[in-house]
Design a protein around this motif. Sequence first.
Motif, mmCIF file in Angstrom:
data_model
loop_
_atom_site.group_PDB
_atom_site.id
_atom_site.type_symbol
_atom_site.label_atom_id
_atom_site.label_comp_id
_atom_site.label_asym_id
_atom_site.label_seq_id
_atom_site.Cartn_x
_atom_site.Cartn_y
_atom_site.Cartn_z
ATOM 1 N N ASN A 1 -4.463 -0.999 -17.445
ATOM 2 C CA ASN A 1 -5.367 -0.022 -18.046
ATOM 3 C C ASN A 1 -4.661 1.113 -18.767
ATOM 4 N N VAL A 2 -3.342 1.204 -18.644
ATOM 5 C CA VAL A 2 -2.628 2.320 -19.245
ATOM 6 C C VAL A 2 -2.655 2.216 -20.768
ATOM 7 N N ARG A 3 -2.718 3.360 -21.421
ATOM 8 C CA ARG A 3 -2.712 3.419 -22.874
ATOM 9 C C ARG A 3 -1.425 4.084 -23.353
ATOM 10 N N ARG A 4 -0.881 3.550 -24.402
ATOM 11 C CA ARG A 4 0.365 4.087 -24.932
ATOM 12 C C ARG A 4 0.168 5.491 -25.489
ATOM 13 N N GLY A 5 1.173 6.302 -25.258
ATOM 14 C CA GLY A 5 1.134 7.647 -25.801
ATOM 15 C C GLY A 5 0.358 8.649 -24.979
ATOM 16 N N VAL A 6 -0.219 8.235 -23.839
ATOM 17 C CA VAL A 6 -0.982 9.151 -22.980
ATOM 18 C C VAL A 6 -0.081 9.586 -21.829
ATOM 19 N N LEU A 7 0.299 10.859 -21.816
ATOM 20 C CA LEU A 7 1.220 11.372 -20.799
ATOM 21 C C LEU A 7 0.644 11.240 -19.402
ATOM 22 N N LEU A 8 -0.626 11.508 -19.251
ATOM 23 C CA LEU A 8 -1.258 11.439 -17.932
ATOM 24 C C LEU A 8 -1.118 10.045 -17.332
ATOM 25 N N HIS A 9 -1.300 9.018 -18.116
ATOM 26 C CA HIS A 9 -1.191 7.645 -17.613
ATOM 27 C C HIS A 9 0.248 7.338 -17.182
ATOM 28 N N LYS A 10 1.201 7.829 -17.930
ATOM 29 C CA LYS A 10 2.608 7.589 -17.583
ATOM 30 C C LYS A 10 2.983 8.290 -16.286
ATOM 31 N N LEU A 11 2.491 9.503 -16.078
ATOM 32 C CA LEU A 11 2.781 10.233 -14.845
ATOM 33 C C LEU A 11 2.170 9.538 -13.639
ATOM 34 N N ILE A 12 0.985 8.989 -13.802
ATOM 35 C CA ILE A 12 0.363 8.256 -12.694
ATOM 36 C C ILE A 12 1.184 7.027 -12.345
ATOM 37 N N LEU A 13 1.643 6.312 -13.350
ATOM 38 C CA LEU A 13 2.468 5.130 -13.102
ATOM 39 C C LEU A 13 3.780 5.512 -12.425
ATOM 40 N N LEU A 14 4.403 6.592 -12.869
ATOM 41 C CA LEU A 14 5.648 7.051 -12.246
ATOM 42 C C LEU A 14 5.423 7.488 -10.806
ATOM 43 N N GLU A 15 4.306 8.142 -10.565
ATOM 44 C CA GLU A 15 3.951 8.557 -9.204
ATOM 45 C C GLU A 15 3.823 7.355 -8.273
ATOM 46 N N LEU A 16 3.228 6.290 -8.764
ATOM 47 C CA LEU A 16 3.066 5.085 -7.953
ATOM 48 C C LEU A 16 4.405 4.424 -7.649
ATOM 49 N N VAL A 17 5.246 4.324 -8.660
ATOM 50 C CA VAL A 17 6.548 3.668 -8.471
ATOM 51 C C VAL A 17 7.395 4.437 -7.467
ATOM 52 N N PHE A 18 7.443 5.756 -7.590
ATOM 53 C CA PHE A 18 8.254 6.568 -6.669
ATOM 54 C C PHE A 18 7.724 6.496 -5.235
ATOM 55 N N GLY A 19 6.424 6.218 -5.068
ATOM 56 C CA GLY A 19 5.873 6.175 -3.726
ATOM 57 C C GLY A 19 6.191 4.917 -2.949
ATOM 58 N N THR A 20 6.680 3.884 -3.617
ATOM 59 C CA THR A 20 6.934 2.607 -2.926
ATOM 60 C C THR A 20 8.237 2.603 -2.133
ATOM 61 N N PHE A 21 9.235 3.365 -2.562
ATOM 62 C CA PHE A 21 10.584 3.234 -1.986
ATOM 63 C C PHE A 21 10.629 3.606 -0.509
ATOM 64 N N HIS A 22 9.817 4.590 -0.124
ATOM 65 C CA HIS A 22 9.917 5.085 1.256
ATOM 66 C C HIS A 22 9.200 4.179 2.258
ATOM 67 N N GLY A 23 8.686 3.071 1.792
ATOM 68 C CA GLY A 23 8.019 2.154 2.706
ATOM 69 C C GLY A 23 8.838 0.947 3.075
ATOM 70 N N THR A 24 10.157 1.033 2.903
ATOM 71 C CA THR A 24 11.012 -0.134 3.183
ATOM 72 C C THR A 24 12.189 0.186 4.099
ATOM 73 N N PHE A 25 12.242 1.407 4.631
ATOM 74 C CA PHE A 25 13.429 1.761 5.437
ATOM 75 C C PHE A 25 13.410 1.120 6.819
ATOM 76 N N ILE A 26 12.293 0.526 7.217
ATOM 77 C CA ILE A 26 12.194 -0.060 8.544
ATOM 78 C C ILE A 26 13.095 -1.289 8.689
ATOM 79 N N PHE A 27 13.526 -1.888 7.566
ATOM 80 C CA PHE A 27 14.360 -3.092 7.625
ATOM 81 C C PHE A 27 15.831 -2.795 7.900
ATOM 82 N N ASN A 28 16.220 -1.541 7.800
ATOM 83 C CA ASN A 28 17.642 -1.193 7.922
ATOM 84 C C ASN A 28 18.005 -0.786 9.350
ATOM 85 N N HIS A 29 19.299 -0.852 9.609
ATOM 86 C CA HIS A 29 19.841 -0.434 10.908
ATOM 87 C C HIS A 29 20.891 0.640 10.676
ATOM 88 N N ALA A 30 21.234 1.339 11.747
ATOM 89 C CA ALA A 30 22.256 2.390 11.651
ATOM 90 C C ALA A 30 23.587 1.760 11.228
#
Length: 352
Positions: free
Chosen positions: A52-81
């Motif tokens: 649904n994103v439209r080119r040239g719309v800053l708001l749409h790009k920020l929403i997409l970036l917000e989503l991508v950055f939110g995924t990384f912190h949901g994978t630390f459970i697989f690691n060990h010390a």
Amino acid sequence: MTPQIVSSSLVLGRRMTEVTKPTDPDGLILEAWAQGYMVGSIIIMIFITLCNVRRGVLLHKLILLELVFGTFHGTFIFNHAPVYGWYLSITAIFLNISWSLHNVVAWMKTRPFMGRKTSIFYIVTVCLVQPYWVLEIYANFTYFNNINDIFLKTRIFEALFRDPWWIYTTCCLVYNIRTRYNFGVFEILYLSPRLAIMLIAMVLSIVFLIIDICAVTGAFQSVLPVGINPFWKLSFVFKLLTDCVILDDFKTALDKLSRYNITQVEQRGSKDANWPRSRNMHNTTDRASERPAAGLVNHVTTVTGAKARNSSSESAQWIAVTSETKVETFQMEEMSGSSSHAGSVTERQSDV
């Protein structure tokens, strides 16, 4: 991530405890489920946003970036010390950025409803709390890498520096829906299921936010496994859902809905008005066809002239002028809007 604390006989500088990956089966299952739920939901939302994103719309790009950055912190459970602490701390940086981006996105969506001073105050305060998040990144790193316990003191303030703007945005949107557009709750559900989903997601995000605050302050210690708090993840997912389900600002979305509603009302009104009108047209046409044709009107005018001056006898010539006018009229068609009128005038003159 609420810390998992395990007692240790080792003294780590100023630390008397060691933070490790959850070891309790119940806690490990709950944390793994919460992270899987968060990552899976965000991935689905990313693909929906890309469609649904439209080119040239800053708001749409920020929403997409917000989503991508939110995924990384949901994978630390697989690691060990020792990777566990480093990976968790680094992904927390992107999570904090995503939280701040969410407030910026909320400001951009709500700005058409705010006055100039309110808009400036909103975004300035979002910027002013960023030093806290810098401190939170440091505290997170030092805590999960067993350096100090500052994170235990800063964690309880996360909601205060993260969510007041979101609560204001929700209240502002609901207020404007009721006052500016006169939409009711059930009317919104009927007219725009997408907008209804967004409003429900807003309410659920605030509900889980309140539960998260209670969990951080120790209200649920006897219910949840030690050190596990999935509620902020649930609240975060519903916040992201409100951003991706409607990418445009709230005013644009509501204006489109209002215009659509007016169009539907006009169409229904025109259909209701045309039904008796069509019946009246049919009945009038029938009545007009039953009327007899208009009769012919004849006018005869006779003019007799005077006797000729040079005539001295009774047999003198007289001039007689006879004129006859014949007028024919036809009934005008009432409902078709077209009319016909024909007439013929004949004159005859004869000399007697």
